[in-house]
Scaffold this motif. Structure first.
Motif, PDB file in Angstrom:
ATOM      1  N   LEU A 191      -3.363   9.609  -2.384  1.00  0.00           N
ATOM      2  CA  LEU A 191      -3.201   8.632  -3.449  1.00  0.00           C
ATOM      3  C   LEU A 191      -2.560   9.286  -4.667  1.00  0.00           C
ATOM      4  O   LEU A 191      -2.828  10.449  -4.981  1.00  0.00           O
ATOM      5  CB  LEU A 191      -4.553   8.046  -3.849  1.00  0.00           C
ATOM      6  N   LEU A 192      -1.741   8.536  -5.377  1.00  0.00           N
ATOM      7  CA  LEU A 192      -1.119   9.004  -6.610  1.00  0.00           C
ATOM      8  C   LEU A 192      -2.110   8.876  -7.761  1.00  0.00           C
ATOM      9  O   LEU A 192      -3.040   8.067  -7.693  1.00  0.00           O
ATOM     10  CB  LEU A 192       0.147   8.199  -6.896  1.00  0.00           C
ATOM     11  N   PRO A 193      -1.912   9.653  -8.850  1.00  0.00           N
ATOM     12  CA  PRO A 193      -2.846   9.592  -9.993  1.00  0.00           C
ATOM     13  C   PRO A 193      -3.064   8.172 -10.522  1.00  0.00           C
ATOM     14  O   PRO A 193      -4.179   7.820 -10.884  1.00  0.00           O
ATOM     15  CB  PRO A 193      -2.180  10.490 -11.035  1.00  0.00           C
ATOM     16  N   ALA A 194      -2.020   7.354 -10.543  1.00  0.00           N
ATOM     17  CA  ALA A 194      -2.165   5.980 -11.052  1.00  0.00           C
ATOM     18  C   ALA A 194      -3.141   5.174 -10.190  1.00  0.00           C
ATOM     19  O   ALA A 194      -3.927   4.381 -10.708  1.00  0.00           O
ATOM     20  CB  ALA A 194      -0.812   5.286 -11.109  1.00  0.00           C
ATOM     21  N   GLU A 195      -3.106   5.384  -8.888  1.00  0.00           N
ATOM     22  CA  GLU A 195      -4.016   4.656  -8.004  1.00  0.00           C
ATOM     23  C   GLU A 195      -5.430   5.229  -8.080  1.00  0.00           C
ATOM     24  O   GLU A 195      -6.409   4.487  -8.074  1.00  0.00           O
ATOM     25  CB  GLU A 195      -3.499   4.687  -6.556  1.00  0.00           C
ATOM     26  N   ILE A 196      -5.537   6.552  -8.183  1.00  0.00           N
ATOM     27  CA  ILE A 196      -6.856   7.180  -8.339  1.00  0.00           C
ATOM     28  C   ILE A 196      -7.497   6.686  -9.629  1.00  0.00           C
ATOM     29  O   ILE A 196      -8.702   6.436  -9.687  1.00  0.00           O
ATOM     30  CB  ILE A 196      -6.739   8.724  -8.345  1.00  0.00           C
ATOM     31  N   MET A 239       0.826  -1.195   0.000  1.00  0.00           N
ATOM     32  CA  MET A 239       0.000   0.000   0.000  1.00  0.00           C
ATOM     33  C   MET A 239       0.861   1.247   0.000  1.00  0.00           C
ATOM     34  O   MET A 239       0.431   2.295  -0.442  1.00  0.00           O
ATOM     35  CB  MET A 239      -0.936  -0.035   1.215  1.00  0.00           C
ATOM     36  N   ALA A 240       2.121   1.135   0.449  1.00  0.00           N
ATOM     37  CA  ALA A 240       2.989   2.302   0.546  1.00  0.00           C
ATOM     38  C   ALA A 240       3.272   2.924  -0.820  1.00  0.00           C
ATOM     39  O   ALA A 240       3.418   4.130  -0.925  1.00  0.00           O
ATOM     40  CB  ALA A 240       4.294   1.926   1.235  1.00  0.00           C
ATOM     41  N   ASP A 241       3.350   2.109  -1.879  1.00  0.00           N
ATOM     42  CA  ASP A 241       3.648   2.655  -3.203  1.00  0.00           C
ATOM     43  C   ASP A 241       2.438   3.333  -3.834  1.00  0.00           C
ATOM     44  O   ASP A 241       2.561   3.994  -4.852  1.00  0.00           O
ATOM     45  CB  ASP A 241       4.190   1.569  -4.121  1.00  0.00           C
ATOM     46  N   MET A 242       1.250   3.204  -3.266  1.00  0.00           N
ATOM     47  CA  MET A 242       0.049   3.827  -3.809  1.00  0.00           C
ATOM     48  C   MET A 242      -0.175   5.213  -3.232  1.00  0.00           C
ATOM     49  O   MET A 242      -1.010   5.960  -3.709  1.00  0.00           O
ATOM     50  CB  MET A 242      -1.184   2.960  -3.506  1.00  0.00           C
ATOM     51  N   VAL A 243       0.585   5.567  -2.191  1.00  0.00           N
ATOM     52  CA  VAL A 243       0.374   6.825  -1.500  1.00  0.00           C
ATOM     53  C   VAL A 243       1.597   7.708  -1.671  1.00  0.00           C
ATOM     54  O   VAL A 243       2.726   7.246  -1.578  1.00  0.00           O
ATOM     55  CB  VAL A 243       0.096   6.570   0.006  1.00  0.00           C
ATOM     56  N   HIS A 280      -9.404   3.609  -9.121  1.00  0.00           N
ATOM     57  CA  HIS A 280     -10.696   3.858  -8.475  1.00  0.00           C
ATOM     58  C   HIS A 280     -11.716   4.337  -9.519  1.00  0.00           C
ATOM     59  O   HIS A 280     -12.879   3.940  -9.500  1.00  0.00           O
ATOM     60  CB  HIS A 280     -10.551   4.880  -7.347  1.00  0.00           C
ATOM     61  N   ILE A 281     -11.274   5.210 -10.409  1.00  0.00           N
ATOM     62  CA  ILE A 281     -12.157   5.689 -11.483  1.00  0.00           C
ATOM     63  C   ILE A 281     -12.573   4.524 -12.369  1.00  0.00           C
ATOM     64  O   ILE A 281     -13.748   4.387 -12.710  1.00  0.00           O
ATOM     65  CB  ILE A 281     -11.466   6.793 -12.311  1.00  0.00           C
ATOM     66  N   GLU A 282     -11.631   3.664 -12.706  1.00  0.00           N
ATOM     67  CA  GLU A 282     -11.936   2.513 -13.549  1.00  0.00           C
ATOM     68  C   GLU A 282     -12.971   1.608 -12.892  1.00  0.00           C
ATOM     69  O   GLU A 282     -13.913   1.143 -13.536  1.00  0.00           O
ATOM     70  CB  GLU A 282     -10.663   1.719 -13.852  1.00  0.00           C
ATOM     71  N   VAL A 283     -12.834   1.383 -11.602  1.00  0.00           N
ATOM     72  CA  VAL A 283     -13.800   0.554 -10.857  1.00  0.00           C
ATOM     73  C   VAL A 283     -15.192   1.173 -10.941  1.00  0.00           C
ATOM     74  O   VAL A 283     -16.183   0.481 -11.214  1.00  0.00           O
ATOM     75  CB  VAL A 283     -13.352   0.387  -9.387  1.00  0.00           C
ATOM     76  N   LEU A 284     -15.278   2.492 -10.717  1.00  0.00           N
ATOM     77  CA  LEU A 284     -16.577   3.165 -10.771  1.00  0.00           C
ATOM     78  C   LEU A 284     -17.180   3.085 -12.172  1.00  0.00           C
ATOM     79  O   LEU A 284     -18.385   2.862 -12.320  1.00  0.00           O
ATOM     80  CB  LEU A 284     -16.442   4.622 -10.331  1.00  0.00           C
ATOM     81  N   LEU A 285     -16.368   3.254 -13.201  1.00  0.00           N
ATOM     82  CA  LEU A 285     -16.868   3.188 -14.574  1.00  0.00           C
ATOM     83  C   LEU A 285     -17.333   1.773 -14.930  1.00  0.00           C
ATOM     84  O   LEU A 285     -18.326   1.614 -15.638  1.00  0.00           O
ATOM     85  CB  LEU A 285     -15.809   3.676 -15.561  1.00  0.00           C
ATOM     86  N   HIS A 286     -16.634   0.759 -14.439  1.00  0.00           N
ATOM     87  CA  HIS A 286     -17.077  -0.627 -14.666  1.00  0.00           C
ATOM     88  C   HIS A 286     -18.411  -0.893 -13.976  1.00  0.00           C
ATOM     89  O   HIS A 286     -19.272  -1.578 -14.520  1.00  0.00           O
ATOM     90  CB  HIS A 286     -16.045  -1.633 -14.144  1.00  0.00           C
TER      91      HIS A 286
END
Length: 186
Positions: free
Chosen positions: A12-17, A1-5, A20-26
């Protein structure tokens, strides 16, 4: 989890955000607007733009792509897979008649227009069935009346039209060809 923050500000870094966006769109049945994404993920405009860019980049080698439409963002199958999908699922192909496409084009490029405007431009009587199909698909709507004899309804395209053709605004329609040489000979 440390590499996501981001350790500097514990965010959260843009890659991790982007994940989250992808999950919501799915999970969503319809496109999600930028405002919805910002609200649900507590993002600033800049954070959203960075995350969407990261998502688009991450999806470049996959089968899905991020598509921005008039109704918001959605995930869809990449265009280069269309022939494969049409071959495997031929019943999904919908044929649109030449008359329907011409009518839709006139409305999209010249809106607001009346039924008689469409007939004049196309040079033929407009079938009620064609208009009904466009209304049923949700691609056109009536909005107001022309201040002329009979007060005919004004026709416009809808956000559903833009969504169906993968557009976010009418300005993305391809430019009309220059027909002036043909008009001079008539």
């Amino acid at each position: 989890m440390a590499d996501m923050v981001n350790p500097k500000d514990n965010q959260l870094l843009p890659a991790e955000i982007s994940k989250h966006i992808e999950v919501l769109l799915h999970a969503s049945e319809s496109p999600l607007t930028a405002n919805t994404l910002k609200k649900q993920l507590s993002l600033t405009e800049q954070e959203l733009v960075l995350a969407l860019t990261a998502l688009k980049q991450r999806l470049t080698d996959g089968v899905l792509c991020l598509c921005g439409t008039a109704s918001g963002y959605r995930l869809q199958i990449a265009d280069h897979y269309s022939p494969f999908i049409q071959r495997v699922f031929p019943q999904r192909q919908e044929r649109l008649s030449q008359a329907l496409l011409e009518t839709l084009s006139v409305i999209a490029y010249k809106q607001p227009v009346t039924r008689s405007d469409v007939e004049y431009i196309r040079g033929v009587t407009l079938s009620s069935n064609i208009l009904r199909q466009l209304f049923d698909k949700g691609w056109i709507m009536e909005n107001g009346y022309k201040e002329t004899l009979g007060r005919p309804a004004l026709l416009y395209t809808t956000a559903q039209f833009l969504d169906a053709f993968g557009l976010s605004e009418l300005a993305e329609l391809p430019p009309l060809p220059d027909l002036s040489p043909f008009n001079a000979t008539v």
